[in-house]
Design an enzyme around this catalytic site. Structure first.
Site, PDB file in Angstrom:
ATOM      1  N   ARG A 157      10.790   2.882  -3.716  1.00  0.00           N
ATOM      2  CA  ARG A 157       9.962   1.796  -4.252  1.00  0.00           C
ATOM      3  C   ARG A 157       9.673   2.019  -5.737  1.00  0.00           C
ATOM      4  O   ARG A 157       9.658   1.086  -6.532  1.00  0.00           O
ATOM      5  CB  ARG A 157       8.645   1.715  -3.466  1.00  0.00           C
ATOM      6  CG  ARG A 157       8.862   1.228  -2.042  1.00  0.00           C
ATOM      7  CD  ARG A 157       7.575   1.222  -1.256  1.00  0.00           C
ATOM      8  NE  ARG A 157       6.603   0.261  -1.794  1.00  0.00           N
ATOM      9  CZ  ARG A 157       5.365   0.152  -1.310  1.00  0.00           C
ATOM     10  NH1 ARG A 157       4.964   0.958  -0.329  1.00  0.00           N
ATOM     11  NH2 ARG A 157       4.534  -0.720  -1.804  1.00  0.00           N
ATOM     12  N   GLN A 187      -2.622  -7.047  -6.311  1.00  0.00           N
ATOM     13  CA  GLN A 187      -2.405  -6.109  -5.188  1.00  0.00           C
ATOM     14  C   GLN A 187      -1.095  -5.353  -5.402  1.00  0.00           C
ATOM     15  O   GLN A 187      -0.774  -4.455  -4.645  1.00  0.00           O
ATOM     16  CB  GLN A 187      -2.352  -6.866  -3.861  1.00  0.00           C
ATOM     17  CG  GLN A 187      -3.624  -7.651  -3.559  1.00  0.00           C
ATOM     18  CD  GLN A 187      -3.442  -8.579  -2.402  1.00  0.00           C
ATOM     19  OE1 GLN A 187      -3.639  -8.212  -1.229  1.00  0.00           O
ATOM     20  NE2 GLN A 187      -3.050  -9.811  -2.685  1.00  0.00           N
ATOM     21  N   ASN A 188      -0.345  -5.776  -6.412  1.00  0.00           N
ATOM     22  CA  ASN A 188       0.950  -5.161  -6.673  1.00  0.00           C
ATOM     23  C   ASN A 188       0.771  -3.836  -7.415  1.00  0.00           C
ATOM     24  O   ASN A 188      -0.190  -3.653  -8.145  1.00  0.00           O
ATOM     25  CB  ASN A 188       1.840  -6.119  -7.480  1.00  0.00           C
ATOM     26  CG  ASN A 188       2.089  -7.408  -6.714  1.00  0.00           C
ATOM     27  OD1 ASN A 188       1.945  -7.448  -5.491  1.00  0.00           O
ATOM     28  ND2 ASN A 188       2.416  -8.474  -7.429  1.00  0.00           N
ATOM     29  N   ASP A 226       3.418  -2.435  -9.164  1.00  0.00           N
ATOM     30  CA  ASP A 226       4.650  -2.247  -9.932  1.00  0.00           C
ATOM     31  C   ASP A 226       4.454  -2.284 -11.453  1.00  0.00           C
ATOM     32  O   ASP A 226       5.400  -2.055 -12.203  1.00  0.00           O
ATOM     33  CB  ASP A 226       5.689  -3.325  -9.511  1.00  0.00           C
ATOM     34  CG  ASP A 226       5.090  -4.752  -9.575  1.00  0.00           C
ATOM     35  OD1 ASP A 226       5.419  -5.567  -8.707  1.00  0.00           O
ATOM     36  OD2 ASP A 226       4.280  -5.029 -10.493  1.00  0.00           O
ATOM     37  N   HIS A 275      -4.617  -1.898  -5.623  1.00  0.00           N
ATOM     38  CA  HIS A 275      -4.008  -0.936  -4.695  1.00  0.00           C
ATOM     39  C   HIS A 275      -3.315   0.202  -5.415  1.00  0.00           C
ATOM     40  O   HIS A 275      -2.472   0.884  -4.839  1.00  0.00           O
ATOM     41  CB  HIS A 275      -3.030  -1.665  -3.765  1.00  0.00           C
ATOM     42  CG  HIS A 275      -3.712  -2.663  -2.876  1.00  0.00           C
ATOM     43  ND1 HIS A 275      -3.064  -3.657  -2.193  1.00  0.00           N
ATOM     44  CD2 HIS A 275      -5.035  -2.842  -2.576  1.00  0.00           C
ATOM     45  CE1 HIS A 275      -3.935  -4.389  -1.511  1.00  0.00           C
ATOM     46  NE2 HIS A 275      -5.136  -3.923  -1.738  1.00  0.00           N
ATOM     47  N   CYS A 299      -3.396  13.927  -6.691  1.00  0.00           N
ATOM     48  CA  CYS A 299      -3.478  15.009  -5.711  1.00  0.00           C
ATOM     49  C   CYS A 299      -4.363  14.544  -4.551  1.00  0.00           C
ATOM     50  O   CYS A 299      -5.464  14.025  -4.782  1.00  0.00           O
ATOM     51  CB  CYS A 299      -4.092  16.265  -6.363  1.00  0.00           C
ATOM     52  SG  CYS A 299      -4.461  17.532  -5.142  1.00  0.00           S
ATOM     53  N   CYS A 343      -7.639  17.005  -4.943  1.00  0.00           N
ATOM     54  CA  CYS A 343      -8.616  17.126  -6.049  1.00  0.00           C
ATOM     55  C   CYS A 343      -8.582  15.978  -7.036  1.00  0.00           C
ATOM     56  O   CYS A 343      -9.222  16.018  -8.070  1.00  0.00           O
ATOM     57  CB  CYS A 343      -8.400  18.465  -6.770  1.00  0.00           C
ATOM     58  SG  CYS A 343      -6.903  18.527  -7.756  1.00  0.00           S
ATOM     59  N   PRO A 402       5.110 -20.531  -1.563  1.00  0.00           N
ATOM     60  CA  PRO A 402       6.010 -21.478  -0.888  1.00  0.00           C
ATOM     61  C   PRO A 402       5.589 -21.734   0.563  1.00  0.00           C
ATOM     62  O   PRO A 402       5.938 -22.711   1.171  1.00  0.00           O
ATOM     63  CB  PRO A 402       7.380 -20.788  -0.946  1.00  0.00           C
ATOM     64  CG  PRO A 402       7.234 -19.567  -1.773  1.00  0.00           C
ATOM     65  CD  PRO A 402       5.788 -19.305  -1.980  1.00  0.00           C
TER      66      PRO A 402
HETATM   67  N1  APR Z   1       6.568 -16.862  -5.142  1.00  0.00           N
HETATM   68  C1  APR Z   1       5.313 -16.911  -4.637  1.00  0.00           C
HETATM   69  N2  APR Z   1       4.987 -16.467  -3.401  1.00  0.00           N
HETATM   70  C2  APR Z   1       5.992 -15.969  -2.649  1.00  0.00           C
HETATM   71  C3  APR Z   1       7.324 -15.889  -3.090  1.00  0.00           C
HETATM   72  C4  APR Z   1       7.589 -16.361  -4.394  1.00  0.00           C
HETATM   73  N3  APR Z   1       8.840 -16.339  -4.910  1.00  0.00           N
HETATM   74  N4  APR Z   1       8.078 -15.339  -2.100  1.00  0.00           N
HETATM   75  C5  APR Z   1       7.247 -15.065  -1.078  1.00  0.00           C
HETATM   76  N5  APR Z   1       5.994 -15.453  -1.399  1.00  0.00           N
HETATM   77  C6  APR Z   1       4.767 -15.337  -0.615  1.00  0.00           C
HETATM   78  C7  APR Z   1       4.947 -15.249   0.873  1.00  0.00           C
HETATM   79  O1  APR Z   1       4.934 -16.542   1.450  1.00  0.00           O
HETATM   80  C8  APR Z   1       3.716 -14.433   1.277  1.00  0.00           C
HETATM   81  O2  APR Z   1       2.621 -15.296   1.579  1.00  0.00           O
HETATM   82  O3  APR Z   1       4.185 -14.126  -1.011  1.00  0.00           O
HETATM   83  C9  APR Z   1       3.377 -13.621   0.038  1.00  0.00           C
HETATM   84  C10 APR Z   1       3.675 -12.140   0.181  1.00  0.00           C
HETATM   85  O4  APR Z   1       2.805 -11.641   1.153  1.00  0.00           O
HETATM   86  P1  APR Z   1       2.821 -10.074   1.466  1.00  0.00           P
HETATM   87  O5  APR Z   1       4.221  -9.610   1.591  1.00  0.00           O
HETATM   88  O6  APR Z   1       1.860  -9.869   2.590  1.00  0.00           O
HETATM   89  O7  APR Z   1       2.242  -9.393   0.144  1.00  0.00           O
HETATM   90  P2  APR Z   1       0.726  -9.174  -0.252  1.00  0.00           P
HETATM   91  O8  APR Z   1      -0.104 -10.357   0.106  1.00  0.00           O
HETATM   92  O9  APR Z   1       0.728  -8.752  -1.668  1.00  0.00           O
HETATM   93  O10 APR Z   1       0.311  -7.924   0.671  1.00  0.00           O
HETATM   94  C11 APR Z   1      -0.942  -7.349   0.420  1.00  0.00           C
HETATM   95  O11 APR Z   1      -0.328  -5.508   1.861  1.00  0.00           O
HETATM   96  O12 APR Z   1       1.153  -3.879   2.591  1.00  0.00           O
HETATM   97  C12 APR Z   1       0.096  -4.147   1.770  1.00  0.00           C
HETATM   98  O13 APR Z   1      -0.396  -2.829  -0.094  1.00  0.00           O
HETATM   99  C13 APR Z   1       0.432  -3.867   0.339  1.00  0.00           C
HETATM  100  O14 APR Z   1      -0.560  -4.866  -1.602  1.00  0.00           O
HETATM  101  C14 APR Z   1       0.093  -5.160  -0.378  1.00  0.00           C
HETATM  102  C15 APR Z   1      -0.841  -5.856   0.589  1.00  0.00           C
END
Ligand code: APR
Length: 253
Positions: free
Chosen positions: A69, A100-101, A103, A118, A126, A129, A217
């Site tokens: 990742r 929540q990303n 990256d 997150h 660590c 500590c 979407p």
């Molecule tokens: N543009 C906008 N939204 C999109 C796109 C796109 N191109 N492609 C997918 N999506 C939407 C999906 O429909 C979905 O609702 O993005 C959302 C992604 O949802 P998740 O995969 O659950 O991501 P997220 O909401 O950030 O998850 C929250 O869960 O696993 C943990 O720590 C991780 O921070 C993450 C948290």
């Protein structure tokens, strides 16, 4: 894609904007989502894998997963969605990005106020500590080996991310709730709103009088509380919203 009137009115009225983002915003940078139509990383449920207990049980698997990742995040580039969020700063007094990303793409796109709810996948801490003095260089065997140990206390080093069930980084959550309670409009983009406490921020903003604008979407369980929903990708919708905000605020270049 037309911007719903309610969204345009909210963007015109707003002075302080919060943008809550999730994995969907980085999807067009080639980083997979966790849920929805996106793939799972390694086809595993992140709720089961992203835990401190999973890390302690199988540190090697976790480091391999995170190495994958981390490489993906570092190789990815900000997409038009990230760039549009950064451009909003020219239209409003205050733009807080609550992401929540992990990256770092919002920062690389130019956003100057990013709260990483997150953590950040390129950081190391660590488990015993606290923050590693600086991300140590990969051990001779590379991160794919057993997790490296802390030079200070010998504890296990791990990615500087928030495991499920752990508290969010000190201060970040307080600042995120302040931003949610003080914004006039919150753009909720690319998130399934499946994970707490991040998924309580839209409710907080709404309770304080903010308009909620959803960019996704797909529907989410909280789509019903949005003032406007744009069923499109972040890469298509966010530039439209930014362009509209800049022209409404007379800040268009
Ligand atoms: N543009 C906008 N939204 C999109 C796109 C796109 N191109 N492609 C997918 N999506 C939407 C999906 O429909 C979905 O609702 O993005 C959302 C992604 O949802 P998740 O995969 O659950 O991501 P997220 O909401 O950030 O998850 C929250 O869960 O696993 C943990 O720590 C991780 O921070 C993450 C948290």
């Amino acid at each position: 894609m037309t911007v719903p009137d309610a969204a345009a009115a909210a963007l015109k009225r707003a002075r302080r904007v919060a943008v809550l983002t999730g994995a969907g915003v980085s999807r067009e940078s080639g980083i997979s989502t966790f849920r929805g139509s996106g793939g799972h990383w390694w086809k595993r449920d992140p709720m089961k894998l992203d835990t401190a207990e999973a890390f302690r049980k199988d540190p090697r698997l976790m480091w391999e997963w995170y190495t994958d990742r981390r490489a993906g995040a570092l190789a990815a580039l900000p997409n038009p969605g990230h760039e549009a969020v950064a451009r909003l700063e020219a239209a409003y007094d205050d733009v807080a990005v609550l992401t929540q990303n992990m990256d770092g793409l919002h920062q690389r796109a130019g956003s100057t106020r990013v709260l990483e709810l997150h953590g950040n996948i390129t950081g190391i801490r660590c488990g015993a500590c606290g923050p590693a003095p600086s991300p140590p260089s990969p051990p001779p065997g590379g991160w794919g080996g057993l997790p490296p140990t802390c030079g200070r206390c010998g504890g296990m080093l791990m990615p500087d991310v928030v495991w499920y069930g752990e508290p969010l980084p000190a201060g970040v959550w307080e600042e995120a709730t302040r931003a949610a309670l003080s914004c006039d409009a919150m753009v909720v983009a690319g998130t399934s709103l499946a994970v707490s406490p991040a998924n309580t921020l839209p409710e907080m903003a709404k309770s304080a009088g903010a308009a909620l604008l959803e960019v996704n979407p797909e529907e989410t369980p909280m789509s019903g509380m949005m003032d406007a929903s744009i069923r499109d990708t972040a890469g298509a919708a966010l530039p439209r919203l930014a362009e509209l905000a800049l022209s409404l605020k007379g800040a268009a270049g």
